[in-house]
Design a protein around this motif. Structure first.
Motif, PDB file in Angstrom:
ATOM      1  N   ALA A 123      40.049  51.399  41.013  1.00  0.00           N
ATOM      2  CA  ALA A 123      39.751  50.947  42.373  1.00  0.00           C
ATOM      3  C   ALA A 123      38.619  49.934  42.241  1.00  0.00           C
ATOM      4  O   ALA A 123      37.493  50.292  41.902  1.00  0.00           O
ATOM      5  CB  ALA A 123      39.344  52.123  43.260  1.00  0.00           C
ATOM      6  N   ILE A 124      38.929  48.656  42.491  1.00  0.00           N
ATOM      7  CA  ILE A 124      38.025  47.560  42.149  1.00  0.00           C
ATOM      8  C   ILE A 124      37.725  46.719  43.380  1.00  0.00           C
ATOM      9  O   ILE A 124      38.641  46.337  44.116  1.00  0.00           O
ATOM     10  CB  ILE A 124      38.656  46.654  41.057  1.00  0.00           C
ATOM     11  N   ASP A 125      36.452  46.397  43.577  1.00  0.00           N
ATOM     12  CA  ASP A 125      36.071  45.477  44.651  1.00  0.00           C
ATOM     13  C   ASP A 125      36.803  44.145  44.433  1.00  0.00           C
ATOM     14  O   ASP A 125      36.832  43.614  43.320  1.00  0.00           O
ATOM     15  CB  ASP A 125      34.558  45.257  44.645  1.00  0.00           C
ATOM     16  N   HIS A 126      37.379  43.625  45.508  1.00  0.00           N
ATOM     17  CA  HIS A 126      38.177  42.400  45.437  1.00  0.00           C
ATOM     18  C   HIS A 126      37.426  41.225  44.791  1.00  0.00           C
ATOM     19  O   HIS A 126      38.028  40.391  44.120  1.00  0.00           O
ATOM     20  CB  HIS A 126      38.644  42.007  46.844  1.00  0.00           C
ATOM     21  N   ASP A 127      36.121  41.162  44.983  1.00  0.00           N
ATOM     22  CA  ASP A 127      35.348  40.052  44.427  1.00  0.00           C
ATOM     23  C   ASP A 127      34.994  40.235  42.950  1.00  0.00           C
ATOM     24  O   ASP A 127      34.436  39.328  42.335  1.00  0.00           O
ATOM     25  CB  ASP A 127      34.061  39.850  45.236  1.00  0.00           C
ATOM     26  N   ASN A 128      35.317  41.389  42.365  1.00  0.00           N
ATOM     27  CA  ASN A 128      35.013  41.631  40.959  1.00  0.00           C
ATOM     28  C   ASN A 128      36.153  41.087  40.093  1.00  0.00           C
ATOM     29  O   ASN A 128      36.923  41.825  39.481  1.00  0.00           O
ATOM     30  CB  ASN A 128      34.791  43.129  40.715  1.00  0.00           C
ATOM     31  N   LYS A 129      36.242  39.758  40.074  1.00  0.00           N
ATOM     32  CA  LYS A 129      37.344  39.079  39.376  1.00  0.00           C
ATOM     33  C   LYS A 129      37.370  39.402  37.888  1.00  0.00           C
ATOM     34  O   LYS A 129      38.447  39.547  37.302  1.00  0.00           O
ATOM     35  CB  LYS A 129      37.259  37.559  39.571  1.00  0.00           C
ATOM     36  N   ALA A 130      36.209  39.523  37.265  1.00  0.00           N
ATOM     37  CA  ALA A 130      36.172  39.813  35.829  1.00  0.00           C
ATOM     38  C   ALA A 130      36.825  41.160  35.532  1.00  0.00           C
ATOM     39  O   ALA A 130      37.585  41.293  34.561  1.00  0.00           O
ATOM     40  CB  ALA A 130      34.735  39.786  35.313  1.00  0.00           C
ATOM     41  N   SER A 131      36.561  42.152  36.365  1.00  0.00           N
ATOM     42  CA  SER A 131      37.159  43.468  36.156  1.00  0.00           C
ATOM     43  C   SER A 131      38.668  43.425  36.383  1.00  0.00           C
ATOM     44  O   SER A 131      39.441  44.026  35.624  1.00  0.00           O
ATOM     45  CB  SER A 131      36.520  44.502  37.082  1.00  0.00           C
ATOM     46  N   ILE A 132      39.095  42.714  37.403  1.00  0.00           N
ATOM     47  CA  ILE A 132      40.530  42.594  37.678  1.00  0.00           C
ATOM     48  C   ILE A 132      41.240  41.932  36.502  1.00  0.00           C
ATOM     49  O   ILE A 132      42.278  42.420  36.030  1.00  0.00           O
ATOM     50  CB  ILE A 132      40.765  41.840  39.004  1.00  0.00           C
TER      51      ILE A 132
END
Length: 167
Positions: A123-132
């Motif tokens: 479950a990832i914050d939408h703005d955490n592009k690096a994690s995505i």
């Protein structure tokens, strides 16, 4: 690699707590707004150990400082979900961009496979592009998008759900 990946010990909890609380104060990787206490983390650690869930740390070999940590635990507390877990990975700001997130994720994935987990959920914050992007590289696919389900720093936050299904 200048880091040792290993299972966490009770003596690591204060440094893990510092990493987590820094994210509460300054980041959006978790949406808590109240710092956690040592007692909170002792309880959390005990629960993980009782349930045989992993907590791994990346220890900087030279300084013995905990550079990051990763864990997983039950996705939901309903029996039908017992083969699905949700994971977390947090890296100390001094140690980002060194491959620790990937290394810890690979350790979690290996552990999950050895323990007959069927699905890992992120479950990832939408703005955490690096994690995505990291999760995509590791084979996770986006399976959900929940707009404005959380709030942090006075802003509505969108949540991206990703999963890795093992055969």
């Amino acid at each position: 690699m200048d880091f040792l990946l290993r299972s966490a010990q009770v003596s690591d909890l204060e440094q893990i707590l510092d990493i987590y609380n820094a994210e509460i104060l300054d980041g959006t990787a978790n949406w808590n707004n109240t710092k956690k206490s040592s007692d909170d983390f002792q309880t959390w650690f005990s629960h993980l150990m009782t349930q045989q869930f992993p907590l791994f740390v990346a220890e900087h070999i030279a300084s013995k400082k905990i550079a990051g940590y990763a864990d997983y635990s039950a996705f939901r507390q309903i029996h039908g979900f017992k083969h699905t877990v949700e994971h977390s990975v947090f890296i100390h700001p001094d140690f980002t961009r060194q491959g620790l997130g990937k290394a810890l994720m690979l350790k979690l994935i290996d552990h999950a496979q050895q323990h007959h987990i069927h699905v890992m959920v992120a479950a990832i914050d939408h703005d955490n592009k690096a994690s995505i992007v990291l999760h995509e590289k590791l084979g996770f696919i986006q399976t959900g998008y929940l707009p404005q389900v959380g709030k942090k720093f006075g802003q509505w936050r969108d949540l991206v759900l990703m999963q890795l299904t093992f055969d």
